[in-house]
Motif scaffolding. Structure first.
Motif, mmCIF file in Angstrom:
data_model
loop_
_atom_site.group_PDB
_atom_site.id
_atom_site.type_symbol
_atom_site.label_atom_id
_atom_site.label_comp_id
_atom_site.label_asym_id
_atom_site.label_seq_id
_atom_site.Cartn_x
_atom_site.Cartn_y
_atom_site.Cartn_z
ATOM 1 N N UNK A 127 0.977 -1.581 0.333
ATOM 2 C CA UNK A 127 -0.134 -0.483 0.382
ATOM 3 C C UNK A 127 1.014 1.116 -0.192
ATOM 4 N N UNK A 128 0.394 2.226 -0.839
ATOM 5 C CA UNK A 128 1.501 4.067 -0.760
ATOM 6 C C UNK A 128 0.381 4.591 -0.834
ATOM 7 N N UNK A 129 1.134 5.818 -1.149
ATOM 8 C CA UNK A 129 -0.357 7.117 -1.063
ATOM 9 C C UNK A 129 0.615 7.388 -2.363
ATOM 10 N N UNK A 130 -1.162 8.040 -3.366
ATOM 11 C CA UNK A 130 -0.378 9.227 -4.427
ATOM 12 C C UNK A 130 -1.064 10.412 -3.915
ATOM 13 N N UNK A 131 0.416 11.244 -4.426
ATOM 14 C CA UNK A 131 -0.287 12.167 -4.127
ATOM 15 C C UNK A 131 -0.740 12.876 -5.048
ATOM 16 N N UNK A 132 -2.101 13.791 -4.811
ATOM 17 C CA UNK A 132 -3.156 14.991 -5.804
ATOM 18 C C UNK A 132 -1.944 16.124 -6.006
ATOM 19 N N UNK A 133 -2.488 17.294 -6.900
ATOM 20 C CA UNK A 133 -1.529 18.200 -6.315
ATOM 21 C C UNK A 133 -2.695 18.720 -6.138
#
Length: 147
Positions: A127-133
């Motif tokens: 699991x990991x986080x993908x940043x939203x600009x």
């Protein structure tokens, strides 16, 4: 705070911008649009749509599990939104593929800013986080001051 911004020479005015960010081979691009036909400035109601494209530039499939949004209006009021998936889906995005959706955001002020992140799960189980600009919500009714 704001990532790469690319003017979009679309047919509508005012100019729209594309905000982009990449985290762990997940490229997220957001294009906000002010919705004049759904807004009512006399009643302090301003509405935007935003189209998000999530592209998997990595080597393995990933699934979007949940979302987190931080929405701040021009008065500094913050609203946090959390939930499973996006627009009722938890898409699996294969390498080289993308997923696009459009959603909306109403505010009581003529401008604001949104940012956030997606909780992703790789096919390997990681699991990991993908940043939203962070991106601006701007309207023709925004009061700008030059200092």
């Amino acid at each position: 705070m704001f990532e790469k911004q690319t003017p979009d020479p679309g047919p509508t005015a005012p100019a729209q911008f594309l905000y982009e960010r990449e985290t762990r081979s997940i490229h997220v691009a957001v294009k906000p649009t002010y919705l004049d036909d759904q807004s009512d400035p006399a009643d302090d109601r301003y509405v935007w749509s935003y189209t998000v494209t999530i592209a998997n530039r990595g080597e393995e499939p990933v699934q979007l599990i949940s979302r987190y949004w931080n929405i701040m209006d021009a008065a500094g009021r913050v609203q946090e939104v959390r939930g499973p998936g996006v627009v009722g889906a938890q898409p699996v995005i294969a390498p080289g593929e993308s997923f696009e959706y459009t959603s909306g955001c109403p505010l009581d002020t003529a401008s604001g800013v949104m940012s956030g992140r997606y909780q992703m799960k790789a096919a390997s189980g990681e699991s990991f986080e993908a940043e939203i600009p962070a991106f601006l919500l701007e309207s023709p009714f925004e009061r700008r001051q030059v200092h």
